[in-house]
Design a protein around this motif. Structure first.
Motif, PDB file in Angstrom:
ATOM      1  N   LEU A  90     -12.157   8.611   2.025  1.00  0.00           N
ATOM      2  CA  LEU A  90     -11.579   7.608   2.920  1.00  0.00           C
ATOM      3  C   LEU A  90     -10.598   8.228   3.907  1.00  0.00           C
ATOM      4  N   ILE A  98      -3.394   0.568   3.040  1.00  0.00           N
ATOM      5  CA  ILE A  98      -3.465   0.001   1.684  1.00  0.00           C
ATOM      6  C   ILE A  98      -2.114   0.126   0.985  1.00  0.00           C
ATOM      7  N   PHE A  99      -1.520   1.323   1.073  1.00  0.00           N
ATOM      8  CA  PHE A  99      -0.272   1.524   0.345  1.00  0.00           C
ATOM      9  C   PHE A  99       0.913   0.836   1.006  1.00  0.00           C
ATOM     10  N   ILE A 143       0.572  -2.261  -0.842  1.00  0.00           N
ATOM     11  CA  ILE A 143       0.882  -2.095  -2.263  1.00  0.00           C
ATOM     12  C   ILE A 143       2.384  -1.916  -2.483  1.00  0.00           C
ATOM     13  N   TRP A 175      -2.852  10.114  -4.253  1.00  0.00           N
ATOM     14  CA  TRP A 175      -3.975   9.234  -4.581  1.00  0.00           C
ATOM     15  C   TRP A 175      -5.247   9.694  -3.889  1.00  0.00           C
ATOM     16  N   LEU A 196      -9.090   3.641  -8.544  1.00  0.00           N
ATOM     17  CA  LEU A 196      -9.920   2.565  -7.985  1.00  0.00           C
ATOM     18  C   LEU A 196      -9.113   1.328  -7.588  1.00  0.00           C
ATOM     19  N   TRP A 197      -7.985   1.143  -8.254  1.00  0.00           N
ATOM     20  CA  TRP A 197      -7.183  -0.058  -8.076  1.00  0.00           C
ATOM     21  C   TRP A 197      -6.831  -0.329  -6.607  1.00  0.00           C
ATOM     22  N   PRO A 198      -6.298   0.657  -5.857  1.00  0.00           N
ATOM     23  CA  PRO A 198      -5.968   0.383  -4.452  1.00  0.00           C
ATOM     24  C   PRO A 198      -7.190  -0.023  -3.618  1.00  0.00           C
ATOM     25  N   LEU A 199      -8.339   0.558  -3.929  1.00  0.00           N
ATOM     26  CA  LEU A 199      -9.551   0.216  -3.194  1.00  0.00           C
ATOM     27  C   LEU A 199      -9.952  -1.215  -3.453  1.00  0.00           C
ATOM     28  N   PHE A 239      -8.013  -3.557  -4.205  1.00  0.00           N
ATOM     29  CA  PHE A 239      -7.090  -4.398  -3.464  1.00  0.00           C
ATOM     30  C   PHE A 239      -7.479  -4.530  -2.015  1.00  0.00           C
ATOM     31  N   MET A 240      -7.887  -3.407  -1.430  1.00  0.00           N
ATOM     32  CA  MET A 240      -8.280  -3.432  -0.017  1.00  0.00           C
ATOM     33  C   MET A 240      -9.423  -4.425   0.177  1.00  0.00           C
TER      34      MET A 240
END
Lengths: 292, 275
Positions: A112, A120-121, A124, A163, B23-26, B28-29
């Protein structure tokens, strides 16, 4: 047939021309620019000798830049070198199934864009409504303002890179781990060698050339990967507490428009990088030699 | 040897935890891109939207010139990929097929460019590209990236693995070096070239920094740069739309990866073995 010098020259010409024009010529230009005072657009460029360097050395910023850079390195090496190193050992020598499954899943974030990862972060780590703040509040904790708090910002930025790069480094290290001959390990086990002994005296020496490579790219590229979240989320702030040796060059060049000082920083950064790479290749020669 | 299952169990748990973290952040996206604004804030931790909505994607389609962003990104990525494959292939060939003076020095000098931090060279390159009148064009993004030190390294490694007798047979028949490269060597290293190409494509598709400088005009944006528009000083409020664009940006590299997994993983595994 091997005496036609123009033949290899012809095959190498495109790569050499591109490298000279867009990599080596810019390095020379940096040196030249670093002796001048200029804002990149004005027609007036003034020769000022070593003043940019003197300012750079005497300013308080340099210490901050270097200490930030070291903090980045420490965090990145832990997340993207030490952890994958240990985990790749587990994947190669402690489990007997599903290793391809783990590898393919863990590699996904590496495909990515860092721009995507940054967005994303940002969500988050959102201090008001983001997932992390909700998780912290269930434990009765207040979420810090990750990207605005000088004591958390480097950690938060590094976690984004951690990550994203983790899986790539894991796979490269895994390749070295599976190349360790299994019978060497079995033989050591028969002699009742402890796990630590096997790790320290068999795994570490045999994997060290690859480990060194991953260690170096973790630092060399890690400090560049952070540029994307830095530029998108903090612009080096708050108050320069998230900038580093690579980003500061961009800041002086394209944010403060002090081309001369940017070039001086560029020269310094290049020297640090070159020195680091020289040490790396010296070490690599030693390791490979030792291995034979 | 007997495999003690309980011996493995905790390692699998550990690995699964790492898988979840990655995988968690993905998740979420993707899930946020299908949520309404209310759901995003009310059900933050629930990765499954209570009702799937496409509103975010529709709004992206209506408000952004998404088509031209995709085309721009595609032009930049494929231009860089094709050029890098070609220059790496012929340069790698020169290093394997010929002996000449300063061979190692030239090789190391080319490989070294791979490690030069981008900010060190972008200022002079920016000035050069702008002098050439190439700002806001895909060519301006592509031009400094026509060659790749790591690509040359990988091609040299791959070609070294070709059995010498095959090449010598070609030489006996007086085949030209170009013929030997394209007719004898190329068919043997196709998989490696393909894998390298995928990696180049994914990398240049994802590129952010250099395109950000060259492409200032909104119409010339690539997808990763367009993402920047969704970040406001306070962290933005259009999360659904931002995640929709992020998901769309990620889709091509992700699909390429899923289709060519084994290829890509094997190439990456080789790339690090001899740094």
């Amino acid at each position: 047939m091997k005496h036609y010098h123009w033949q290899p020259a012809l095959f190498l010409a495109p790569a050499i021309i591109v490298s000279l024009l867009f990599s080596y010529w810019p390095l020379l230009q940096d040196i030249w620019l670093s002796f001048h005072s200029w804002n990149m657009v004005s027609p007036n460029m003034k020769f000022i000798g070593l003043q940019n360097y003197l300012q750079l050395i005497s300013g308080p910023e340099l210490i901050k830049v270097f200490s930030n850079t070291f903090i980045y390195i420490a965090i990145l090496v832990s997340i993207n070198f030490l952890l994958p190193y240990l985990l790749s050992f587990v994947m190669a020598h402690r489990i007997h199934r599903f290793s391809f499954f783990y590898r393919s899943i863990l590699f996904i974030p590496s495909t990515l864009s860092l721009a995507v990862a940054s967005i994303i972060f940002l969500w988050i780590f959102n201090p008001l409504a983001g997932p992390i703040s909700l998780l912290l509040s269930t434990m009765g904790l207040d979420s810090p303002s990750w990207f605005k708090d000088p004591s958390f910002v480097i950690m938060a930025i590094s976690l984004i890179i951690g990550w994203k790069v983790f899986g790539y480094n894991l796979i490269v290290l895994f390749a070295a781990m599976v190349a360790v001959p299994k019978d060497l390990i079995e033989a050591a086990k028969l002699e009742n060698a402890s796990s630590w002994h096997i790790f320290r005296h068999i795994i570490v020496p045999i994997t060290s050339p690859t480990a060194l490579y991953v260690f170096v790219i973790t630092i060399v590229f890690g400090l560049q990967y952070v540029l994307v979240p830095l530029n998108m989320l903090t612009q080096g702030g708050p108050d320069q507490s998230s900038t580093n040796l690579v980003y500061i060059v961009y800041q002086y060049g394209f944010v403060f428009f002090q081309t001369g000082k940017a070039a001086a920083f560029a020269v310094l950064t290049m020297l640090v990088y070159a020195g680091f790479l020289v040490i790396k290749s010296k070490l690599l020669n030693k390791l490979v030699h030792y291995e034979n | 040897m007997k495999i003690n299952k309980s011996y493995n169990f905790h390692w699998h748990i550990l690995l699964l935890i790492v898988v979840l973290i990655e995988l968690w952040p993905l998740l979420f996206m993707v899930s946020t891109s299908f949520k309404t604004m209310d759901q995003i804030f009310a059900a933050t931790l629930n990765p499954f939207p209570t009702s799937f909505i496409l509103d975010n994607y529709l709004r992206v389609l209506h408000t952004l010139p998404l088509g031209s962003y995709i085309i721009n990104t595609f032009i930049v990525a494929s231009g860089i990929t094709i050029a890098k494959i070609f220059t790496s292939l012929i340069a790698g060939f020169a290093f394997v097929y010929y002996d000449f003076r300063h061979k190692e020095t030239i090789f190391n000098a080319l490989l070294f460019t791979f490690f030069i931090p981008i900010t060190v060279i972008i200022m002079p390159n920016y000035l050069l590209i702008s002098k050439m009148g190439l700002l806001n064009t895909p060519l301006g993004v592509i031009l400094p990236q026509l060659a790749d030190g790591m690509g040359i390294f990988l091609m040299r490694q791959t070609m070294r693995g070709i059995p010498k007798p095959l090449i010598e047979a070609g030489q006996l028949e007086n085949a030209s070096p170009w013929h030997i490269l394209t007719r004898i060597m190329l068919p043997l290293i196709k998989p490696a070239i393909f894998a390298m190409g995928i990696v180049f494509f994914i990398d240049s598709w994802n590129q952010y920094f250099w395109p950000l400088l060259v492409l200032n005009d909104k119409a010339s944006y690539t997808l990763p740069i367009a993402l920047q528009m969704f970040i406001s000083a306070e962290g933005g409020s259009e999360w659904g739309i931002a995640m929709a664009v992020a998901t769309l940006t990620s889709l091509p590299p992700l699909l390429l990866y899923l289709v060519c997994q084994r290829f890509i993983i094997n190439t990456f595994m080789q790339s690090g073995v001899k740094g």
